[in-house]
Scaffold this active site. Sequence first.
Site, mmCIF file in Angstrom:
data_model
loop_
_atom_site.group_PDB
_atom_site.id
_atom_site.type_symbol
_atom_site.label_atom_id
_atom_site.label_comp_id
_atom_site.label_asym_id
_atom_site.label_seq_id
_atom_site.Cartn_x
_atom_site.Cartn_y
_atom_site.Cartn_z
ATOM 1 C CD GLN A 174 -29.403 -11.248 -29.281
ATOM 2 O OE1 GLN A 174 -29.769 -11.591 -30.414
ATOM 3 N NE2 GLN A 174 -29.123 -12.123 -28.348
ATOM 4 N N GLY A 175 -28.145 -6.333 -28.444
ATOM 5 C CA GLY A 175 -26.773 -5.835 -28.342
ATOM 6 C C GLY A 175 -25.911 -6.759 -27.494
ATOM 7 C CB SER A 214 -21.896 -10.093 -31.102
ATOM 8 O OG SER A 214 -22.417 -11.382 -30.990
ATOM 9 C CB SER A 267 -30.437 -8.761 -36.747
ATOM 10 O OG SER A 267 -29.422 -9.657 -37.098
ATOM 11 C CD GLU A 309 -30.146 -15.405 -30.056
ATOM 12 O OE1 GLU A 309 -29.473 -15.272 -29.021
ATOM 13 O OE2 GLU A 309 -29.919 -14.790 -31.108
ATOM 14 C CB SER A 342 -20.477 -20.408 -33.739
ATOM 15 O OG SER A 342 -19.678 -20.856 -32.662
ATOM 16 C CD GLU A 352 -17.931 -24.235 -35.161
ATOM 17 O OE1 GLU A 352 -18.621 -23.185 -35.119
ATOM 18 O OE2 GLU A 352 -17.958 -25.012 -36.135
#
Lengths: 396, 376
Positions: free
Chosen positions: A129-130, A132, A164, A247, A379, A381
């Site tokens: 997965q590209g 971030s 990953s 996801e 995240s 948050e």
Amino acid sequence: MDFNYTPEENAFRMDLRKWLADALPKGWGETVFEPEEEEARYLFRRDWDRKLASGGWTGINWPVEYGGRGATLVERAIFAEEMARARAPESLNIIGQNLAGPTILHFGTEAQKKRFLPKIISSEEIWAQGFSEPNAGSDLASVRTRAERKGDKFIVNGQKIWTSFAQYSQWCFALVRTDPDAPKHKGISFLLIDMNSPGVSIRPLRQISGESEFNETFFDDVEVPAENLVGDLNDGWRIAMTTLAYERGPEDCLARQIRFKRELDSLIDVAGAMPMDDGVVSDDPGVQEDLGRAIVEIDAMRLVALRSFSRFLNGEERGPDASIIKLYWSHAAQRMNEKAIDILGAPGLLTGEDPEAVARGSFGMSYLQSKAFTIYSGSSEIQRNIIGERLLGLPR
Amino acid sequence: MNFAFNEEQRSLGETVGQLLSDFPALTAPDLSREQDDDAWNALAELGLFSLLVPEENDGVGLSLVDVALSVEALGAGLASPLVASTLIATELVKRFGTDAQKDALFGPLATGELKVAIAYTERGKGTDPEKLACAISGGCLSGTKIAVAGADAADRLLVVARNNDQASLAFVETGAAGVTVRQQDDLDPSAALCEVAFDGVEIAADALLGGGASDAPVNALLDLAATVYSGLTIGIANRMLETTVEYAKTREQFGKAIGSFQSIKHRCADMAVLVEAGRATSYFAFWNCAEDSAERAQTASAAKAYCADIARDACNEAIQIHGGMGFTWEMALHRYLRRAKVLESAFGNPAWHYRRVHAEAVAGREADATACRDAA
């Protein structure tokens, strides 16, 4: 409300149970385990993916025409239960199966579906997965990796991070900037990139667990055929939101719950056998209480996912409620992994290298690994912002 | 498999919620019981007490799952715990009552004429029914119960007592000779916790639920009460979430709604996540209890403990996020905090129920392992 199953669903369960009993190595989960060494472990998981595929047990709820078996969401839930019961290994191609596949099913062209889906199901092709980038983490819409159209190709330049399994992957789906002048959400496209293309290079990153599951991925004048664009040009953000809903969604949660339940069962067994004073560790009422709460939370993960399935079955769309699922499982799993170390005391600190290690040091490793749960896939948050603003209607 | 409520179940829950909102004293700042009777009568008129009564006994014949959202509404609306205990007693009569007991009790239960309080807890005793001291000897019940919610307003008490060395359930009239009821001065006077002393109270053979032949009724009581109380407490938690989110949208500081600050927004989000997890756990317990499944005990204890924890956290967060207003009498958040605490301690506190979850899970795993060995 009804948790009873139809005869067809029970037959599905028994088919799978029988298949798993034959497919798993003898003594699996008791005397036979995954390889300790990282690369060997991932290759073991890839082989397991392929074995599952050979039995027709991957992509089960995808349409038959693309290699799935058109299973219902209920059967998807049964699948997760049975995998947990058999303590089945994890998958390596989770990004392909849980993210790339569903996104292509939703937005891909017929040609893209025919080209990519069967090889995800068979795990001939592993995906990364590209999303971030070093400067686009929680602020994902700030991605700067550029893709410029040149004839029938895009030329991609930039860097992704936290990719990953990039080292095992043949393909990567990426968010790329195709219009630098548009507002940041409006100039992004969703591109499928062959990891074997010239100009793609990866550098493993070492994680706090000592493992290197994730990487930096660099794109240097990488040529990508224009036909690998998913959806419309500059419509990538909307597509990415669907990818993220998967996801963070119930299928992902159910698949993870299998692992957490296996770890918790193992913890219960170990605490019930490890000598302590005149008895065993779990004679302590405080330990029993902690274990009881962990059982409740790990079960609740599954129940929360099933509630979501029922909403889909009743016609509701996938949406921001996926953030509830992700926020819940990630913190509940962290609490369980931390509690395991606390309950086992000093022996729980021993790693797999030590001859006295408990359960091959798996509790310590899981504890370290669990720190990623509340960071990746958005995240905690970010999930709380989404829940607060989009579900509860609190102001920005 | 379907984990959703149907239209009728949802509509019933909404109706109960709306009905209770017609009685503002239930949730007003002052701890008053002045509208308890009116609310009870309105619920009875709605038919709430006939829902669990079987059709062959002129009831509606619904299951526990059908009333789960109504129970949640009873919790959110701070209805008297007597409503819940009467529903629990009705379900127990349905499952264990002799024909004579059903004939005698279902009529007045269904109309709401018969209010039943449940006498379980004893001073100096934990939750294990085997260890309770109240006992029937020579046909007479002696001992003292505490924290019996609504005993002073109840017509009948359902008492957990030992009989012939076995935990049993006995129906006792509150006015019977030898019964003394004293309302205790407690954290939530609107729940009306009472001390009930039994001094040689005559127990006729037909007063023992199901004839007293086994301890199954007591075990079912524990699971039923745990399940129903999980519904009451998660109702409180959700009410606190709604109230707090509403406040965070309107209350302004620094020129902005406080809900725009992440310190507030994120706590509201965490409450929402816990309410969803608690609901999933509670509803699953309702289903297992309705089906009398093998997981009844584990899921009931899971729900009781977890929803109590969540309600406690939600009440604490609600007060904190309301700031100084949250600590005022007139904001009335204290009503939910007080009630949540009373419900949390009834029928076993979270620690006891978590331990029971562990014990049930271990037993289940051993049974599973045995089954696998036998199969092999």
